[in-house]
Design an enzyme around this catalytic site. Sequence first.
Site, PDB file in Angstrom:
ATOM      1  N   GLY A 120      44.618  35.255  36.469  1.00 56.51           N
ATOM      2  CA  GLY A 120      45.139  35.379  37.924  1.00 56.51           C
ATOM      3  C   GLY A 120      43.973  36.038  38.649  1.00 56.51           C
ATOM      4  O   GLY A 120      42.947  36.418  37.815  1.00 56.51           O
ATOM      5  N   ASP A 121      44.002  36.403  40.085  1.00 53.75           N
ATOM      6  CA  ASP A 121      43.022  37.020  40.716  1.00 53.75           C
ATOM      7  C   ASP A 121      41.834  36.261  40.694  1.00 53.75           C
ATOM      8  O   ASP A 121      40.487  36.828  40.912  1.00 53.75           O
ATOM      9  CB  ASP A 121      42.666  38.420  40.290  1.00 53.75           C
ATOM     10  CG  ASP A 121      44.199  39.345  39.899  1.00 53.75           C
ATOM     11  OD1 ASP A 121      44.689  39.255  41.089  1.00 53.75           O
ATOM     12  OD2 ASP A 121      44.135  40.001  39.025  1.00 53.75           O
ATOM     13  N   GLU A 122      41.837  34.820  40.639  1.00 52.65           N
ATOM     14  CA  GLU A 122      40.560  34.035  40.691  1.00 52.65           C
ATOM     15  C   GLU A 122      40.040  33.544  42.016  1.00 52.65           C
ATOM     16  O   GLU A 122      38.960  33.193  42.161  1.00 52.65           O
ATOM     17  CB  GLU A 122      40.958  32.812  39.946  1.00 52.65           C
ATOM     18  CG  GLU A 122      41.147  32.875  38.571  1.00 52.65           C
ATOM     19  CD  GLU A 122      42.690  32.960  38.364  1.00 52.65           C
ATOM     20  OE1 GLU A 122      43.242  32.760  37.220  1.00 52.65           O
ATOM     21  OE2 GLU A 122      43.557  32.980  39.169  1.00 52.65           O
ATOM     22  N   LYS A 129      42.349  32.224  44.623  1.00 56.96           N
ATOM     23  CA  LYS A 129      42.951  31.053  44.877  1.00 56.96           C
ATOM     24  C   LYS A 129      43.291  31.196  46.524  1.00 56.96           C
ATOM     25  O   LYS A 129      43.312  29.961  47.021  1.00 56.96           O
ATOM     26  CB  LYS A 129      44.410  30.890  44.197  1.00 56.96           C
ATOM     27  CG  LYS A 129      44.289  30.838  42.610  1.00 56.96           C
ATOM     28  CD  LYS A 129      45.638  30.611  41.943  1.00 56.96           C
ATOM     29  CE  LYS A 129      46.290  32.033  41.825  1.00 56.96           C
ATOM     30  NZ  LYS A 129      45.519  33.057  41.345  1.00 56.96           N
ATOM     31  N   GLY A 180      48.999  38.352  45.127  1.00 55.55           N
ATOM     32  CA  GLY A 180      48.203  39.062  46.407  1.00 55.55           C
ATOM     33  C   GLY A 180      47.044  37.970  46.481  1.00 55.55           C
ATOM     34  O   GLY A 180      46.091  38.057  45.790  1.00 55.55           O
ATOM     35  N   HIS A 181      47.160  37.402  47.624  1.00 58.21           N
ATOM     36  CA  HIS A 181      46.052  36.287  48.123  1.00 58.21           C
ATOM     37  C   HIS A 181      45.533  36.711  48.924  1.00 58.21           C
ATOM     38  O   HIS A 181      46.233  36.920  50.185  1.00 58.21           O
ATOM     39  CB  HIS A 181      46.755  34.906  48.299  1.00 58.21           C
ATOM     40  CG  HIS A 181      47.414  34.135  46.987  1.00 58.21           C
ATOM     41  ND1 HIS A 181      48.186  33.256  47.201  1.00 58.21           N
ATOM     42  CD2 HIS A 181      47.294  34.770  45.719  1.00 58.21           C
ATOM     43  CE1 HIS A 181      48.576  32.673  45.821  1.00 58.21           C
ATOM     44  NE2 HIS A 181      48.011  33.612  45.209  1.00 58.21           N
ATOM     45  N   ARG A 232      72.001  32.594  34.630  1.00 63.58           N
ATOM     46  CA  ARG A 232      73.156  32.285  35.649  1.00 63.58           C
ATOM     47  C   ARG A 232      73.808  33.431  36.384  1.00 63.58           C
ATOM     48  O   ARG A 232      75.021  32.981  36.879  1.00 63.58           O
ATOM     49  CB  ARG A 232      74.121  31.112  34.952  1.00 63.58           C
ATOM     50  CG  ARG A 232      73.375  29.999  34.482  1.00 63.58           C
ATOM     51  CD  ARG A 232      74.012  29.065  33.532  1.00 63.58           C
ATOM     52  NE  ARG A 232      74.138  29.824  32.280  1.00 63.58           N
ATOM     53  CZ  ARG A 232      74.782  29.444  31.019  1.00 63.58           C
ATOM     54  NH1 ARG A 232      75.365  28.275  31.256  1.00 63.58           N
ATOM     55  NH2 ARG A 232      74.939  30.064  30.001  1.00 63.58           N
ATOM     56  N   GLN A 288      49.204  33.988  40.389  1.00 59.36           N
ATOM     57  CA  GLN A 288      48.718  34.499  38.997  1.00 59.36           C
ATOM     58  C   GLN A 288      47.792  33.547  38.575  1.00 59.36           C
ATOM     59  O   GLN A 288      47.330  32.800  39.170  1.00 59.36           O
ATOM     60  CB  GLN A 288      50.031  34.950  38.024  1.00 59.36           C
ATOM     61  CG  GLN A 288      50.770  36.262  38.541  1.00 59.36           C
ATOM     62  CD  GLN A 288      52.145  35.832  39.411  1.00 59.36           C
ATOM     63  OE1 GLN A 288      52.694  34.834  39.234  1.00 59.36           O
ATOM     64  NE2 GLN A 288      52.229  36.856  40.213  1.00 59.36           N
ATOM     65  N   THR A 291      53.497  36.992  32.723  1.00 53.39           N
ATOM     66  CA  THR A 291      54.262  36.995  33.984  1.00 53.39           C
ATOM     67  C   THR A 291      55.704  36.467  33.654  1.00 53.39           C
ATOM     68  O   THR A 291      55.523  35.748  32.252  1.00 53.39           O
ATOM     69  CB  THR A 291      53.881  36.533  35.557  1.00 53.39           C
ATOM     70  OG1 THR A 291      54.611  36.898  36.553  1.00 53.39           O
ATOM     71  CG2 THR A 291      53.776  35.130  35.272  1.00 53.39           C
ATOM     72  N   THR A 325      48.784  45.987  44.215  1.00 49.63           N
ATOM     73  CA  THR A 325      48.941  47.284  43.741  1.00 49.63           C
ATOM     74  C   THR A 325      47.800  48.190  43.850  1.00 49.63           C
ATOM     75  O   THR A 325      47.750  49.453  43.701  1.00 49.63           O
ATOM     76  CB  THR A 325      49.438  47.130  42.132  1.00 49.63           C
ATOM     77  OG1 THR A 325      48.192  46.669  41.289  1.00 49.63           O
ATOM     78  CG2 THR A 325      50.652  46.301  42.045  1.00 49.63           C
ATOM     79  N   LYS A 338      33.333  33.516  43.255  1.00 44.67           N
ATOM     80  CA  LYS A 338      32.544  34.930  43.119  1.00 44.67           C
ATOM     81  C   LYS A 338      31.504  34.742  42.174  1.00 44.67           C
ATOM     82  O   LYS A 338      31.023  35.653  41.548  1.00 44.67           O
ATOM     83  CB  LYS A 338      33.631  35.887  42.785  1.00 44.67           C
ATOM     84  CG  LYS A 338      34.904  36.449  43.249  1.00 44.67           C
ATOM     85  CD  LYS A 338      35.243  37.602  42.972  1.00 44.67           C
ATOM     86  CE  LYS A 338      36.094  38.415  44.035  1.00 44.67           C
ATOM     87  NZ  LYS A 338      36.652  39.633  43.552  1.00 44.67           N
ATOM     88  N   THR A 391      30.866  31.206  47.494  1.00 45.13           N
ATOM     89  CA  THR A 391      29.569  32.377  47.474  1.00 45.13           C
ATOM     90  C   THR A 391      30.147  33.568  48.238  1.00 45.13           C
ATOM     91  O   THR A 391      28.937  34.261  48.779  1.00 45.13           O
ATOM     92  CB  THR A 391      28.506  31.538  48.015  1.00 45.13           C
ATOM     93  OG1 THR A 391      28.533  31.048  49.344  1.00 45.13           O
ATOM     94  CG2 THR A 391      27.866  30.507  46.914  1.00 45.13           C
TER      95      THR A 391
END
Length: 425
Positions: free
Chosen positions: A12-14, A16, A40-41, A140, A221, A236, A298, A328, A411
């Site tokens: 995650g955190d790439e 996206k 978080g995006h 259910r 994620q 997750t 967070t 990045k 970049t």
Amino acid sequence: MPTVVIIGAQWGDEGKGKIVDFLTEKCDYVVRFQGGCNAGHTVVVDDEKYILHLIPSGILHKNKKCIIGNGVVLDPESLLKEIDTLIKKGVEIDNNLYIAKHCHLIMPYHIAIEEQSEKKKKIGTTKKGIGPCYTDKIARNGVRMIDLLYPEVLKNKIQANLEIINFLLKNLYNAETLDEQKIFSQYMDYAEKLKKYIDDVDIMINNAIDNGKNVLFEGAQGTLLDIDHGTYPYVTSSNTVAGGACTGAGVSPKKINKIIGIVKAYTTRVGEGPFPTEIKDELGEQIRQKGGEFGATTGRPRRCGWLDLVGLKHSARVNGFTGIAITKLDILDGIDKLKVCVGYKYGNTVLEEFPKELEILEKCTPIYEELPGWNESTKGIKDYDNLPDNAKKYLQFIEDSLKVKIQIISTGQKRDEIIIKEFPL
């Protein structure tokens, strides 16, 4: 016209959010298909930073249909705060946001039970009730979006679930119990505010595809946090891989054309769990500070490490990436020598595949190949030919190793700080 799934290829955190935001310009619909407000995006538009947790990143473009699919677990309070924040910033929400009728709702008792559970056994959750909500879904016992429109159904479900939850809170955790009427009244208030967004979104999405519209599916994620294919139990509670787009939005695999993996130029991880390439010295802290590696949801500091091709090959296989986007790249500027993990050493054995046994992964040490870094700045470069030669070699090494084409290179944080090698739509 293509349907494209955007998937995080690591923990995650790439980045996206930025890629989705960029591609949305060419799309008609953007669909979030799993996860909850633990995502978080971050998107930067004209120096204005937007942090989105539930609403698809496409909402920052005008006249795009943004859909929260049935695979998402939705916290109404979090969503309403997000809507309010966006409206105050001038973002058009009405007629652009839709929520699946069968999307499951996070309830106060989900948050309460996760907070107590995390105290007993820490696995690094965000304590937002995501896991317990998915647990109720599978058992259910879940409350769904459509239940907000049927008060008696909602009331009965809250009552039935609280019998069990309050017993656990009182007798197992020695914690405060929850009030049934208070929760019911609270969710009736949510119902009044959210009912205009509820729709049969799976029908809407399929009609859009059948009518030749461009549809983008946005995951939260990353692959190594997938409940089945990640570093279980430090994962997750949903399927973050490409197949999750089909179950989480209600579309056939036959309707998916392209799958783009988002790969950070290095690796990060939040919370507990094994991380073979983690850098634990000053360089790791330098990368964290330069890359702003703190959770968008967070604020937790992310653990930073070298690029891990073993994990990425696993991601490429289970997702079937048709292309990848590197993010990045500029954060690696000025590092003399770059390490890339090409295998793991476990005892006297060399592993080339990502192990499923946590006990093995925890004892693996990375086998690195060293590549020369670059001193020139890559920040804001928009033409591939203008990249430093060693940056090109680094990217080529990734592409050759994964046998998947790099189509996009980010970049910088801003929307236009991007290189398009091959447009994926």
